[in-house]
Every structure is written in structure tokens, then in C-alpha cells.
Design a protein around this motif. Sequence first.
Motif, PDB file in Angstrom:
ATOM      1  N   LEU A 231       6.465 -15.323   1.445  1.00 50.50           N
ATOM      2  CA  LEU A 231       5.156 -14.816   1.032  1.00 50.50           C
ATOM      3  C   LEU A 231       5.026 -14.597  -0.473  1.00 50.50           C
ATOM      4  CD1 LEU A 231       2.528 -14.227   2.434  1.00 50.50           C
ATOM      5  CD2 LEU A 231       3.238 -11.866   2.665  1.00 50.50           C
ATOM      6  N   ALA A 232       5.990 -13.956  -1.084  1.00 53.43           N
ATOM      7  CA  ALA A 232       5.894 -13.688  -2.523  1.00 53.43           C
ATOM      8  C   ALA A 232       5.846 -14.980  -3.324  1.00 53.43           C
ATOM      9  CB  ALA A 232       7.046 -12.815  -2.986  1.00 53.43           C
ATOM     10  N   LEU A 233       6.522 -16.001  -2.835  1.00 55.19           N
ATOM     11  CA  LEU A 233       6.513 -17.284  -3.529  1.00 55.19           C
ATOM     12  C   LEU A 233       5.176 -18.008  -3.365  1.00 55.19           C
ATOM     13  CD1 LEU A 233      10.061 -18.510  -2.458  1.00 55.19           C
ATOM     14  CD2 LEU A 233       9.404 -17.402  -4.603  1.00 55.19           C
TER      15      LEU A 233
ATOM     16  N   GLY B 289      -0.917  -2.650 -10.854  1.00 53.81           N
ATOM     17  CA  GLY B 289       0.377  -2.074 -11.208  1.00 53.81           C
ATOM     18  C   GLY B 289       1.554  -2.594 -10.405  1.00 53.81           C
ATOM     19  N   VAL B 290       1.367  -3.676  -9.657  1.00 52.40           N
ATOM     20  CA  VAL B 290       2.451  -4.252  -8.856  1.00 52.40           C
ATOM     21  C   VAL B 290       2.896  -5.540  -9.547  1.00 52.40           C
ATOM     22  CG1 VAL B 290       3.170  -5.073  -6.583  1.00 52.40           C
ATOM     23  CG2 VAL B 290       1.396  -3.309  -6.762  1.00 52.40           C
ATOM     24  N   THR B 291       4.020  -5.470 -10.251  1.00 47.45           N
ATOM     25  CA  THR B 291       4.526  -6.627 -10.987  1.00 47.45           C
ATOM     26  C   THR B 291       4.980  -7.727 -10.029  1.00 47.45           C
ATOM     27  OG1 THR B 291       6.813  -5.840 -11.003  1.00 47.45           O
ATOM     28  CG2 THR B 291       5.376  -5.120 -12.849  1.00 47.45           C
ATOM     29  N   ARG B 292       5.147  -8.905 -10.568  1.00 41.21           N
ATOM     30  CA  ARG B 292       5.639 -10.040  -9.768  1.00 41.21           C
ATOM     31  C   ARG B 292       6.998  -9.696  -9.160  1.00 41.21           C
ATOM     32  NH1 ARG B 292       3.633 -14.220  -7.018  1.00 41.21           N
ATOM     33  NH2 ARG B 292       3.499 -16.012  -8.355  1.00 41.21           N
ATOM     34  N   GLU B 293       7.844  -9.053  -9.935  1.00 43.49           N
ATOM     35  CA  GLU B 293       9.175  -8.671  -9.442  1.00 43.49           C
ATOM     36  C   GLU B 293       9.049  -7.687  -8.280  1.00 43.49           C
ATOM     37  OE1 GLU B 293       8.289  -8.488 -12.746  1.00 43.49           O
ATOM     38  OE2 GLU B 293       9.332 -10.325 -13.359  1.00 43.49           O
TER      39      GLU B 293
ATOM     40  N   ASP C  15      -3.927 -14.359  -7.424  1.00 39.29           N
ATOM     41  CA  ASP C  15      -3.615 -13.200  -6.588  1.00 39.29           C
ATOM     42  C   ASP C  15      -2.561 -12.317  -7.248  1.00 39.29           C
ATOM     43  OD1 ASP C  15      -5.422 -13.916  -4.587  1.00 39.29           O
ATOM     44  OD2 ASP C  15      -3.932 -15.151  -3.555  1.00 39.29           O
ATOM     45  N   ALA C  16      -1.572 -12.949  -7.870  1.00 37.91           N
ATOM     46  CA  ALA C  16      -0.526 -12.185  -8.557  1.00 37.91           C
ATOM     47  C   ALA C  16      -1.131 -11.341  -9.673  1.00 37.91           C
ATOM     48  CB  ALA C  16       0.539 -13.120  -9.116  1.00 37.91           C
ATOM     49  N   ALA C  17      -2.100 -11.911 -10.376  1.00 36.37           N
ATOM     50  CA  ALA C  17      -2.765 -11.165 -11.449  1.00 36.37           C
ATOM     51  C   ALA C  17      -3.511  -9.961 -10.886  1.00 36.37           C
ATOM     52  CB  ALA C  17      -3.721 -12.078 -12.208  1.00 36.37           C
ATOM     53  N   ALA C  18      -4.112 -10.131  -9.716  1.00 36.12           N
ATOM     54  CA  ALA C  18      -4.813  -9.010  -9.082  1.00 36.12           C
ATOM     55  C   ALA C  18      -3.822  -7.903  -8.719  1.00 36.12           C
ATOM     56  CB  ALA C  18      -5.564  -9.485  -7.845  1.00 36.12           C
ATOM     57  N   PHE C  19      -2.658  -8.278  -8.194  1.00 32.09           N
ATOM     58  CA  PHE C  19      -1.622  -7.290  -7.888  1.00 32.09           C
ATOM     59  C   PHE C  19      -1.176  -6.592  -9.168  1.00 32.09           C
ATOM     60  CE2 PHE C  19      -0.705  -9.633  -3.853  1.00 32.09           C
ATOM     61  CZ  PHE C  19      -0.742  -8.554  -3.001  1.00 32.09           C
ATOM     62  N   GLU C  20      -0.948  -7.382 -10.208  1.00 36.92           N
ATOM     63  CA  GLU C  20      -0.471  -6.813 -11.462  1.00 36.92           C
ATOM     64  C   GLU C  20      -1.506  -5.874 -12.080  1.00 36.92           C
ATOM     65  OE1 GLU C  20       1.211  -9.830 -13.998  1.00 36.92           O
ATOM     66  OE2 GLU C  20       2.656 -10.402 -12.443  1.00 36.92           O
ATOM     67  N   ALA C  21      -2.774  -6.175 -11.883  1.00 41.79           N
ATOM     68  CA  ALA C  21      -3.833  -5.279 -12.368  1.00 41.79           C
ATOM     69  C   ALA C  21      -3.765  -3.931 -11.663  1.00 41.79           C
ATOM     70  CB  ALA C  21      -5.206  -5.913 -12.161  1.00 41.79           C
TER      71      ALA C  21
ATOM     72  N   MET D  50       0.822  -1.203   0.000  1.00 44.34           N
ATOM     73  CA  MET D  50       0.000   0.000   0.000  1.00 44.34           C
ATOM     74  C   MET D  50       0.867   1.269   0.000  1.00 44.34           C
ATOM     75  SD  MET D  50      -2.637   1.511   2.830  1.00 44.34           S
ATOM     76  CE  MET D  50      -1.270   1.857   3.925  1.00 44.34           C
ATOM     77  N   PHE D  51       1.821   1.338   0.920  1.00 45.49           N
ATOM     78  CA  PHE D  51       2.654   2.536   0.999  1.00 45.49           C
ATOM     79  C   PHE D  51       3.535   2.688  -0.239  1.00 45.49           C
ATOM     80  CE2 PHE D  51       1.642   2.471   5.599  1.00 45.49           C
ATOM     81  CZ  PHE D  51       1.174   3.774   5.695  1.00 45.49           C
ATOM     82  N   ASP D  52       3.955   1.588  -0.829  1.00 42.96           N
ATOM     83  CA  ASP D  52       4.733   1.661  -2.059  1.00 42.96           C
ATOM     84  C   ASP D  52       3.894   2.248  -3.186  1.00 42.96           C
ATOM     85  OD1 ASP D  52       7.258   0.806  -3.573  1.00 42.96           O
ATOM     86  OD2 ASP D  52       5.670  -0.168  -4.744  1.00 42.96           O
ATOM     87  N   GLN D  53       2.647   1.838  -3.261  1.00 43.94           N
ATOM     88  CA  GLN D  53       1.772   2.325  -4.323  1.00 43.94           C
ATOM     89  C   GLN D  53       1.493   3.820  -4.209  1.00 43.94           C
ATOM     90  OE1 GLN D  53      -1.439  -0.703  -4.075  1.00 43.94           O
ATOM     91  NE2 GLN D  53      -1.077  -0.863  -6.274  1.00 43.94           N
ATOM     92  N   ILE D  54       1.436   4.331  -2.988  1.00 44.91           N
ATOM     93  CA  ILE D  54       1.173   5.762  -2.840  1.00 44.91           C
ATOM     94  C   ILE D  54       2.467   6.570  -2.722  1.00 44.91           C
ATOM     95  CG2 ILE D  54      -1.122   5.432  -1.871  1.00 44.91           C
ATOM     96  CD1 ILE D  54       0.008   6.058   0.896  1.00 44.91           C
ATOM     97  N   GLY D  55       3.605   5.869  -2.789  1.00 54.12           N
ATOM     98  CA  GLY D  55       4.894   6.549  -2.760  1.00 54.12           C
ATOM     99  C   GLY D  55       5.260   7.133  -1.418  1.00 54.12           C
TER     100      GLY D  55
END
Length: 111
Positions: free
Chosen positions: A64-66, A80-84, A72-78, A21-26
Motif C-alpha cells: 500500500l505505501a508503495l 503531518g504524515v511523512t512518506r517514511e 496522495d502522499a502530498a496530502a498525507f504530508e500536509a 488516524m489513530f497514529d495522528q491522535i496518539g
Amino acid sequence: MARQDEVARALATKSFSAHVMFDQIGASDDEAADVIKSSIMRVWRRAGCPAGALHRATELSAQLALMIGDEDAAAFEAEGVTRERQVVLAQRATAFLVAMAEDIGTDPPSA
């Protein structure tokens, strides 16, 4: 041990989602760190401050990321949060939990 793992999963998830969340809002700064820490401490206290749960959360957070499924990964990517980026944020969340665990150990924190 089951209760400790349940609480540890909640702490790891809370740390990861807050970092996302905090990463997305910078807003990855000291204020964000204080909010994340407060949130994690609140969950830990409500669970009765189980000894070892915070340390176990560091182990789970590292995985966790693994453990994020493709859906769920697709939801994150939607969002704007890539798998990386998810991996980077999981690493950041893990480091954050490690620092917290070192700071408070297994003793309940003072209020």
C-alpha cells in the motif's frame, strides 16, 4: 477472484487509514486495536466473508505505501504524515491484518 480482490483492497485500505488516524491522535493502544478490528470485521461480514480476502488483504497492505501516488502522499504530508511514516504505518497495518488472518483463518468469525 475479482470480488475477493475488491474486498481485500477495501480491508487493506481500511486498516491503513485507521492506523494513520489513530497514529495522528496518539491512540495506538488496545482500545484502538479493538476499534480497527471491529471496523475491518464489519466490512468483511458485509461483503459475505469471502474466503481468502483477509489473507489477500495482507498482501495488498504490504504494498500500500508503495502504491500511494505523489498527490496522495502530498496530502498525507500536509497532515503531518511523512512518506517514511506512511511506510511504517503500512507495515503496522499489514502486521495487524496478518494477526487477524491467523486468528480467524478463512472461516467466517462467530458473532
